[in-house]
Design an enzyme around this catalytic site. Structure first.
Site, PDB file in Angstrom:
ATOM      1  N   LYS A 193     -11.156  48.174  65.550  1.00 14.93           N
ATOM      2  CA  LYS A 193     -10.016  47.258  65.648  1.00 14.93           C
ATOM      3  C   LYS A 193      -9.422  46.993  64.262  1.00 14.93           C
ATOM      4  O   LYS A 193     -10.065  46.402  63.398  1.00 14.93           O
ATOM      5  CB  LYS A 193     -10.435  45.916  66.235  1.00 14.93           C
ATOM      6  CG  LYS A 193      -9.202  45.028  66.456  1.00 14.93           C
ATOM      7  CD  LYS A 193      -9.521  43.572  66.620  1.00 14.93           C
ATOM      8  CE  LYS A 193      -9.191  42.731  65.424  1.00 14.93           C
ATOM      9  NZ  LYS A 193      -7.773  42.640  65.077  1.00 14.93           N
ATOM     10  N   GLU A 267     -19.272  43.070  55.282  1.00 21.60           N
ATOM     11  CA  GLU A 267     -18.662  43.111  53.940  1.00 21.60           C
ATOM     12  C   GLU A 267     -17.679  41.956  53.897  1.00 21.60           C
ATOM     13  O   GLU A 267     -16.639  41.993  54.550  1.00 21.60           O
ATOM     14  CB  GLU A 267     -17.915  44.436  53.736  1.00 21.60           C
ATOM     15  CG  GLU A 267     -18.766  45.683  53.887  1.00 21.60           C
ATOM     16  CD  GLU A 267     -19.658  45.938  52.691  1.00 21.60           C
ATOM     17  OE1 GLU A 267     -19.598  45.176  51.707  1.00 21.60           O
ATOM     18  OE2 GLU A 267     -20.438  46.892  52.740  1.00 21.60           O
ATOM     19  N   GLU A 398     -12.337  31.647  47.238  1.00 25.34           N
ATOM     20  CA  GLU A 398     -11.563  32.890  47.191  1.00 25.34           C
ATOM     21  C   GLU A 398     -10.095  32.593  47.540  1.00 25.34           C
ATOM     22  O   GLU A 398      -9.811  31.993  48.569  1.00 25.34           O
ATOM     23  CB  GLU A 398     -12.132  33.880  48.207  1.00 25.34           C
ATOM     24  CG  GLU A 398     -11.426  35.222  48.175  1.00 25.34           C
ATOM     25  CD  GLU A 398     -11.970  36.187  49.227  1.00 25.34           C
ATOM     26  OE1 GLU A 398     -12.096  35.790  50.394  1.00 25.34           O
ATOM     27  OE2 GLU A 398     -12.267  37.336  48.863  1.00 25.34           O
TER      28      GLU A 398
END
Ligand code: NAP
Ligand code: MG
Length: 499
Positions: A193, A267, A398
Site C-alpha cells: 500500500k 522503519e 521530528e
C-alpha cells in the site's frame, strides 16, 4: 517561481540536461487496484484524488481499497505464493526481477517526472537519486535470489509467505522497490500500500511488473488511506508486515500484531544529529549540513535536523550556512535549477508551520532564507533556529521539513550526550579531519547509520534502520534479505531473528 540564482552545486548530483516537460507523460484519469495480475475496480466503489502539491491541481483519481479489497489482494498473494512463487527455481525468480529492473530503467524518465509531479520533489533528485536507486534495489536483490545458501550458510532457508508492505510519501518509488525487491528474491509474495498522497509511481511500477510478466498475484498494489494499511496489518493471512512511516503509526501496528506471530520490520521517524568538530573542513561540512536537512524538502527520516557545532567555529559555520541558504532556489519541482521543491501536502505544510511557531514561542532565534515562494502550491523557506535548548520541542520532535536547529558544544563527551538525548536513533553524521575523532564519536552515537564527512549516502548493499523509537529491523543488504526468510538450523524449527 523563486528569484534567487543558484551559485553552486546542491546537492552534489548531476544536473538535468533540460527543464522537464510533462508532455510525454501519460497519466490515466483513473487508476484501479492491481490485484492478481489484473487492474480491478474497487469493491468499495470509491476513488480519491491525488494532487500535485506544486500547484494543487488534481493529477488522477485513485481507487480506495477497503477491507474486502485487501482481502481479495491477500488471497491473490496467497494463491501465487502457494502455487507458483515459493516453488519456482530461484534463478527463475531472479530473471523476473532483472526484467523489472531493466524495464524501470527504460522508463526512468517517466518515473522521475511522475514522482516529482505527485510528491513535489525536485526533478534532479527524482532523476538522479530516487529512480536509479529504486532500479538498483531490484538488480541487487535479483543477484541474491539464487544464492540464498551463501547468504545464510548452514541454514535451511525458506520464505516467510505473504508480506504486507506499507510505505510513506517521502520516497514513494524507492520505498516500494526497497520493500518489494528483497521480498521477491526470497520467494515471498506481496500486498503493498503506497501513501495516500503519492500513489502514482507504485501504480506505474505495477504496470512494469505486469509488462515483465511476473506471475499473477505475486505483487498486488492496493491504494487507499490509513484504514487500508490497517486492513493489511490485521489480515490473518498476512505473515509479515514491513512498515515505513511515523513512529505513532508504528506503535499502533506493533500493538495490533502483538501475539499474532506475524513478523515485522518497522522503519520509523528520526531526529538525527549532524556534528561539526572544530577541525572540520568548514565549507565541505556546511555543504553536508545543507544536504542533510534540505534534501527532499527535509522530508527524510534520517534528515540531519539537529546541527551541533563546536564553539570555536560556531559563528563562522552559522554565517556560512545562512549565506548558503540564501542561494537555494525554492520553487517548481520540474525546473532543473530548483533546490527545494514543494512540501508534500497541505497537512504537512501546516505541521511544519506549527513547529516554526512553537520554536518562536519557545524563544529561539529564527533565520529564514531570503527567497520568494510561489503563490500557489505548498512551499516553505529553508529555516534555521539558534538559541535553542536541549529540551526545546523543536529539538526533540521530528518536524519532517526544511527546518534545522543549531546547538553549540565544547567537548566531545558533551556532544555525544546531547546527540543521544532523543527518543530516536536512526542516523547521525560527524565532520572532522581526525580519524581518531571519527572512531570515537561514531562508536558512541546510538544511531543505526552514522556517516563521517558525508551525509545521506545510500546503497542497496548497506543496511539501514534504527534504534529506540526509530524502529527495529534493518532493510538493505543481507540484513534486508534476512527480514524476508525463515532460517532453520539443520532442520530444526528454530528461527533466527532479524537484527
Ligand atoms: P504515516 O502517517 O505513518 O504513514 C505511513 C503509511 O502508513 C502510509 O501509507 C499511511 O497511509 C499508512 N497508515 C496510516 N495509518 C495507518 C494505520 N493505522 N495502520 C496501517 N497503516 C497506516 O507516515 P507518513 O506521514 O506517510 O511518513 C512520514 C514518516 O515516515 C516520518 O515520521 C518519517 O520519519 C517516517 N519515515 C521513516 C523512514 C525510515 O526508513 N525509518 C523512511 C521514510 C519515512 P496514508 O498515507 O493513506 O495515511
Ligand atoms: Mg500527490
Amino acid at each position: 517561481m523563486a528569484k534567487k540564482k543558484n551559485t553552486s552545486e546542491f546537492p552534489k548530483w548531476n544536473y538535468a540536461p533540460a527543464p522537464e516537460s510533462t508532455s510525454h507523460i501519460q497519466l490515466k484519469d483513473r487508476y484501479d487496484l492491481y490485484i492478481g495480475g489484473k487492474w480491478v475496480k474497487p469493491l468499495s466503489k470509491k476513488y480519491f484524488k491525488t494532487i500535485n502539491p506544486a500547484n494543487e491541481k488534481t493529477l488522477a483519481q485513485v481507487a480506495y481499497a477497503n477491507e474486502k479489497d485487501v482481502d481479495k489482494a491477500v488471497k491473490a498473494a496467497r494463491k501465487a505464493y502457494d502455487e507458483v512463487w515459493s516453488k519456482m527455481e530461484p534463478s527463475e525468480r531472479a530473471k523476473y526481477m532483472y526484467r523489472i529492473a531493466r524495464l524501470m530503467q527504460e522508463r526512468a524518465r517517466e518515473f522521475a517526472v511522475i514522482e516529482s509531479l505527485d510528491a513535489g520533489k525536485v526533478i534532479r533528485e527524482s532523476r538522479d537519486v530516487d529512480v536509479p536507486l529504486a532500479c538498483n534495489h531490484f538488480f541487487y536483490y535479483a543477484g541474491w535470489a539464487d544464492k540464498l545458501e551463501y547468504a545464510f550458510p548452514n541454514r535451511k532457508v525458506s520464505p516467510i509467505g505473504v508480506a504486507g508492505q506499507i510505505i510513506p510519501w517521502n520516497f514513494p518509488l524507492l520505498m516500494a522497490a526497497w520493500k518489494i525487491a528483497p521480498a521477491l528474491a526470497a520467494g515471498n509474495t506481496v500486498v503493498l500500500k503506497p501513501a495516500e498522497t503519492t500513489p502514482l509511481t507504485a501504480l506505474k511500477l505495477a504496470e512494469v511488473i505486469h509488462d515483465a510478466g511476473l506471475p499473477d498475484g505475486v505483487v498486488n498494489i492496493v491504494t487507499g488511506y490509513g484504514d487500508t494499511g490497517a486492513a493489511i496489518v490485521n489480515h490473518p493471512d498476512v505473515d509479515k508486515i514491513a512498515f515505513t512511516g511515523s513512529t505513532n503509526v508504528g506503535k499502533i501496528i506493533q500493538k495490533a500484531i502483538a501475539g499474532t506471530g506475524k513478523k515485522a520490520t518497522l522503519e520509523l521517524g528520526g531526529k538525527s544529529a549532524n556534528i561539526i568538530m572544530d577541525d572540520a573542513p568548514l565549507d565541505e561540512a556546511v555543504e553536508g549540513i545543507v544536504n542533510g536537512i534540505f534534501f527532499n524538502q527535509g522530508h527524510v527520516c534520517c534528515a540531519g535536523s539537529r546541527l551541533f557545532v563546536q564553539e570555536g567555529v560556531a559563528d563562522k559555520v552559522i554565517e556560512k550556512l545562512k549565506h548558503r541558504m540564501d542561494s537555494l532556489i525554492v520553487g517548481d519541482p520540474l525546473d532543473k535549477n530548483t533546490d527545494i521543491g514543494a512540501i508534500n501536502s497541505r497537512e504537512q505544510l501546516g505541521m511544519i508551520h506549527k513547529y516554526i511557531e512553537i520554536g518562536r514561542k519557545e524563544g529561539a532565534t529564527m533565520y529564514q532564507s531570503n527567497c520568494e515562494l510561489p503563490s500557489s502550491g505548498y512551499y516553505c523557506a529553508p529555516t534555521l533556529f539558534t538559541n535553542v535548548a536541549q529540551s526545546s520541542i523543536i529539538v526533540q520532535e521530528e518536524i519532517f521539513g526544511p527546518v534545522l536547529t543549531i546547538q553549540t558544544f565544547r567537548t566531545t563527551d558533551e556532544v555525544i550526550q546531547k546527540a543521544n538525548n532523543t527518543p530516536y536513533g536512526l542516523a547521525a553524521g560527524v565532520w572532522t579531519d581526525k580519524g581518531s575523532r571519527i572512531f570515537n564519536v561514531t562508536t558512541k552515537l546510538r544511531a543505526g547509520v552514522v556517516w563521517a564527512n558525508t551525509y545521506n549516502q545510500f546503497d542497496p548493499a548497506s543496511p539501514f534502520g534504527g534504534y529506540k523509537e526509530s524502529g527495529f529491523g534493518r532493510e538493505g543488504g543481507l540484513h534486508g534479505l534476512s527480514a524476508y526468510v525463515k532460517q532453520n538450523e539443520y532442520g530444526t524449527v528454530r528461527s533466527v531473528e532479524n537484527v
